[in-house]
Design a protein around this motif. Sequence first.
Motif, PDB file in Angstrom:
ATOM      1  N   TRP A 119       1.102  -0.960  -0.149  1.00 29.94           N
ATOM      2  CA  TRP A 119       0.112   0.395   0.123  1.00 29.94           C
ATOM      3  C   TRP A 119       0.524   1.331  -0.047  1.00 29.94           C
ATOM      4  CZ3 TRP A 119      -5.119   1.096   0.890  1.00 29.94           C
ATOM      5  CH2 TRP A 119      -6.254  -0.056   0.587  1.00 29.94           C
ATOM      6  N   ARG A 120       0.619   2.242  -0.513  1.00 26.94           N
ATOM      7  CA  ARG A 120       1.234   3.291  -0.700  1.00 26.94           C
ATOM      8  C   ARG A 120       0.569   4.380   0.663  1.00 26.94           C
ATOM      9  NH1 ARG A 120       4.305   5.669  -5.312  1.00 26.94           N
ATOM     10  NH2 ARG A 120       4.029   7.019  -4.248  1.00 26.94           N
ATOM     11  N   VAL A 121       1.107   4.941   1.421  1.00 25.64           N
ATOM     12  CA  VAL A 121       0.802   5.280   2.417  1.00 25.64           C
ATOM     13  C   VAL A 121       1.328   6.583   2.404  1.00 25.64           C
ATOM     14  CG1 VAL A 121       0.619   5.538   5.404  1.00 25.64           C
ATOM     15  CG2 VAL A 121       0.519   3.495   3.967  1.00 25.64           C
ATOM     16  N   ILE A 122       0.498   7.968   3.073  1.00 22.71           N
ATOM     17  CA  ILE A 122       0.658   9.336   2.911  1.00 22.71           C
ATOM     18  C   ILE A 122       0.060   9.813   3.624  1.00 22.71           C
ATOM     19  CG2 ILE A 122       0.315  11.875   2.143  1.00 22.71           C
ATOM     20  CD1 ILE A 122      -0.268   9.995  -0.911  1.00 22.71           C
ATOM     21  N   ARG A 123       1.294  10.201   4.321  1.00 25.04           N
ATOM     22  CA  ARG A 123       0.814  10.714   6.042  1.00 25.04           C
ATOM     23  C   ARG A 123       1.014  12.121   6.383  1.00 25.04           C
ATOM     24  NH1 ARG A 123       3.746   7.136  10.399  1.00 25.04           N
ATOM     25  NH2 ARG A 123       2.328   8.119  11.973  1.00 25.04           N
ATOM     26  N   VAL A 124      -0.461  12.886   6.705  1.00 23.71           N
ATOM     27  CA  VAL A 124      -0.507  14.257   6.319  1.00 23.71           C
ATOM     28  C   VAL A 124      -0.435  14.598   8.056  1.00 23.71           C
ATOM     29  CG1 VAL A 124      -2.009  16.054   5.832  1.00 23.71           C
ATOM     30  CG2 VAL A 124      -2.262  14.018   5.008  1.00 23.71           C
ATOM     31  N   LEU A 125       0.607  15.845   8.074  1.00 27.91           N
ATOM     32  CA  LEU A 125       0.625  16.185   9.352  1.00 27.91           C
ATOM     33  C   LEU A 125      -0.195  17.815   9.525  1.00 27.91           C
ATOM     34  CD1 LEU A 125       3.957  16.169  10.215  1.00 27.91           C
ATOM     35  CD2 LEU A 125       2.518  14.453  11.051  1.00 27.91           C
ATOM     36  N   LYS A 126      -0.394  18.658  10.159  1.00 27.40           N
ATOM     37  CA  LYS A 126      -1.298  19.795  10.355  1.00 27.40           C
ATOM     38  C   LYS A 126      -0.616  20.907   9.581  1.00 27.40           C
ATOM     39  CE  LYS A 126      -2.729  23.621  13.918  1.00 27.40           C
ATOM     40  NZ  LYS A 126      -2.523  23.777  15.112  1.00 27.40           N
ATOM     41  N   GLU A 127       0.971  20.727   9.692  1.00 25.45           N
ATOM     42  CA  GLU A 127       1.983  21.565   9.413  1.00 25.45           C
ATOM     43  C   GLU A 127       1.667  20.898   7.884  1.00 25.45           C
ATOM     44  OE1 GLU A 127       2.659  19.843  11.478  1.00 25.45           O
ATOM     45  OE2 GLU A 127       2.363  21.053  13.562  1.00 25.45           O
ATOM     46  N   THR A 128       1.994  20.617   7.219  1.00 25.62           N
ATOM     47  CA  THR A 128       1.770  19.663   5.377  1.00 25.62           C
ATOM     48  C   THR A 128       0.897  20.878   4.870  1.00 25.62           C
ATOM     49  OG1 THR A 128       1.759  17.556   6.339  1.00 25.62           O
ATOM     50  CG2 THR A 128       2.570  17.930   3.633  1.00 25.62           C
ATOM     51  N   PRO A 129       1.503  21.015   3.935  1.00 23.42           N
ATOM     52  CA  PRO A 129       0.875  22.495   2.941  1.00 23.42           C
ATOM     53  C   PRO A 129       0.532  21.370   1.938  1.00 23.42           C
ATOM     54  CG  PRO A 129       3.587  22.811   2.825  1.00 23.42           C
ATOM     55  CD  PRO A 129       3.624  21.607   3.547  1.00 23.42           C
ATOM     56  N   ASP A 130      -1.412  21.689   1.779  1.00 23.51           N
ATOM     57  CA  ASP A 130      -1.842  21.643   0.699  1.00 23.51           C
ATOM     58  C   ASP A 130      -1.787  21.084  -0.200  1.00 23.51           C
ATOM     59  OD1 ASP A 130      -3.885  22.111   3.179  1.00 23.51           O
ATOM     60  OD2 ASP A 130      -5.501  23.712   1.900  1.00 23.51           O
ATOM     61  N   ALA A 131      -0.667  21.945  -0.747  1.00 22.41           N
ATOM     62  CA  ALA A 131       0.253  21.826  -2.654  1.00 22.41           C
ATOM     63  C   ALA A 131       0.882  20.468  -2.101  1.00 22.41           C
ATOM     64  CB  ALA A 131       0.695  22.678  -2.700  1.00 22.41           C
ATOM     65  N   GLU A 132       1.754  20.323  -1.321  1.00 23.31           N
ATOM     66  CA  GLU A 132       2.407  18.579  -0.905  1.00 23.31           C
ATOM     67  C   GLU A 132       1.632  17.716  -0.561  1.00 23.31           C
ATOM     68  OE1 GLU A 132       5.118  16.542   2.324  1.00 23.31           O
ATOM     69  OE2 GLU A 132       5.324  18.792   2.302  1.00 23.31           O
ATOM     70  N   VAL A 133       0.195  18.339  -0.155  1.00 20.74           N
ATOM     71  CA  VAL A 133      -0.595  16.946   0.242  1.00 20.74           C
ATOM     72  C   VAL A 133      -0.815  16.301  -1.420  1.00 20.74           C
ATOM     73  CG1 VAL A 133      -2.768  16.323   1.179  1.00 20.74           C
ATOM     74  CG2 VAL A 133      -1.657  17.256   2.229  1.00 20.74           C
ATOM     75  N   LEU A 134      -1.815  17.307  -2.174  1.00 20.73           N
ATOM     76  CA  LEU A 134      -2.423  16.789  -3.769  1.00 20.73           C
ATOM     77  C   LEU A 134      -1.207  16.332  -4.536  1.00 20.73           C
ATOM     78  CD1 LEU A 134      -4.216  19.907  -3.581  1.00 20.73           C
ATOM     79  CD2 LEU A 134      -4.702  17.760  -2.615  1.00 20.73           C
ATOM     80  N   SER A 135      -0.234  16.862  -4.390  1.00 21.92           N
ATOM     81  CA  SER A 135       1.307  16.717  -5.615  1.00 21.92           C
ATOM     82  C   SER A 135       1.499  14.914  -5.172  1.00 21.92           C
ATOM     83  CB  SER A 135       2.147  17.504  -5.241  1.00 21.92           C
ATOM     84  OG  SER A 135       3.578  16.791  -5.793  1.00 21.92           O
ATOM     85  N   ARG A 136       2.169  14.830  -3.475  1.00 19.48           N
ATOM     86  CA  ARG A 136       1.776  13.281  -3.721  1.00 19.48           C
ATOM     87  C   ARG A 136       1.017  12.392  -3.742  1.00 19.48           C
ATOM     88  NH1 ARG A 136       3.189  13.858   2.766  1.00 19.48           N
ATOM     89  NH2 ARG A 136       3.366  11.724   2.672  1.00 19.48           N
ATOM     90  N   LEU A 137      -0.107  12.533  -3.380  1.00 20.28           N
ATOM     91  CA  LEU A 137      -1.463  11.796  -3.596  1.00 20.28           C
ATOM     92  C   LEU A 137      -1.349  11.731  -5.417  1.00 20.28           C
ATOM     93  CD1 LEU A 137      -4.264  10.316  -2.557  1.00 20.28           C
ATOM     94  CD2 LEU A 137      -5.466  12.636  -2.715  1.00 20.28           C
ATOM     95  N   ASP A 138      -1.532  13.262  -5.891  1.00 20.72           N
ATOM     96  CA  ASP A 138      -1.953  12.545  -6.855  1.00 20.72           C
ATOM     97  C   ASP A 138      -0.596  11.824  -7.696  1.00 20.72           C
ATOM     98  OD1 ASP A 138      -3.000  13.705 -10.388  1.00 20.72           O
ATOM     99  OD2 ASP A 138      -0.831  14.169 -10.373  1.00 20.72           O
ATOM    100  N   GLN A 139       0.906  11.739  -7.609  1.00 20.40           N
ATOM    101  CA  GLN A 139       1.346  10.654  -7.693  1.00 20.40           C
ATOM    102  C   GLN A 139       1.333   9.395  -7.930  1.00 20.40           C
ATOM    103  OE1 GLN A 139       4.071   8.947  -6.124  1.00 20.40           O
ATOM    104  NE2 GLN A 139       5.282   8.281  -8.210  1.00 20.40           N
ATOM    105  N   ALA A 140       0.426   8.969  -6.269  1.00 20.21           N
ATOM    106  CA  ALA A 140       0.386   7.924  -5.804  1.00 20.21           C
ATOM    107  C   ALA A 140      -0.574   7.170  -6.512  1.00 20.21           C
ATOM    108  CB  ALA A 140       0.679   7.571  -4.226  1.00 20.21           C
ATOM    109  N   LEU A 141      -1.349   8.025  -6.408  1.00 15.32           N
ATOM    110  CA  LEU A 141      -2.708   7.632  -7.657  1.00 15.32           C
ATOM    111  C   LEU A 141      -2.074   7.670  -8.973  1.00 15.32           C
ATOM    112  CD1 LEU A 141      -5.416   9.717  -6.689  1.00 15.32           C
ATOM    113  CD2 LEU A 141      -5.734   7.147  -6.111  1.00 15.32           C
ATOM    114  N   ARG A 142      -1.092   8.175 -10.012  1.00 17.79           N
ATOM    115  CA  ARG A 142      -1.214   7.988 -10.723  1.00 17.79           C
ATOM    116  C   ARG A 142      -0.257   6.481 -11.439  1.00 17.79           C
ATOM    117  NH1 ARG A 142      -1.823  11.900 -14.671  1.00 17.79           N
ATOM    118  NH2 ARG A 142      -3.139  13.925 -13.209  1.00 17.79           N
TER     119      ARG A 142
END
Length: 305
Positions: free
Chosen positions: A271-294
């Motif tokens: 499984w690809r796991v993306i951990r998000v913290l309170k401080e994680t920038p939104d753009a980073e979350v979306l970029s990492r998730l987009d890459q994982a899904l692709r």
Amino acid sequence: MRKRTKLPRSLTLDGFTVAEARRAGVTPRRLQSADLQAPFHGVRVAAGIPTGVRELARAYAAVMPTGHFFSHATAAQLLGMPLPRYATRDPRLHVSVIAPDRAPQGAGIAGHTVFSRPELWLIGGFTVQNPVSVWCELAPIMGLDDLIALGDHLLGVVDPPFSSEDLCTAVAERPGHRGIRRLRAALEWVRPRVESRQETRLRLLIVRAGLPEPETNVYLPLRYQRRRVRGDLVYLRYRVLVEYDGEQHRTDDVQFARDVDRLDGVMAEDWRVIRVLKETPDAEVLSRLDQALRSRGWRPGSRPT
């Protein structure tokens, strides 16, 4: 200095009425002493006690007439519903009555009149409007995303949880209600099994960015380990997991150890796991998730989950 007379034990210092005190023999002078304060007309409490909504509600309950009940933001706080800070800035207690009774007035009180009797709950000795009605009443003062988070709370945290049908019925019964358009819009986004405002915000961020909508708090089958673990935002089809790590994950050692073991087990089964913290920038979350899904075969326009 003259010693103060002790108050009778029959008087509860977190809220008693002046009338009760006078019947117990307390003099008007004693009721004006500095060790007592008057949060509401005709009510006395011990000076220096906390003045949160629960303490104020307990004090007001001493003079609250039968048939009155706590509502709106006050009921939400007594029920433990997650409110944004702006919704709790008004320090007044919200108290409702059923017409033709007159709404209460006075310092520290925001009175309301309703025209049909809502289901009432008894929580910690307080009579409060039921959570779904509270959700509807708060619509005029809440932003859309905060209203969605409250709806998620009703479907995911309240025990037993409400259903989407419960919320739809409540909205349908209020065609001319203030905030009805916002309620209807919120209904489109409310999901079951969401356990925090942060999960709601993260889910909305993902979907509004054009990424597929994840399932919320479902179990991941770990075939080789013969166990199931639950994830926050889950893409079963793509074997991608998004986890929000709140403060408790870092301050609670036992919880932290459990999370490490759980996520290690998930990653061990590809499984690809993306951990998000309170401080994680939104753009980073979306970029990492987009890459994982692709990387797992998702393409824009393809069937989600």
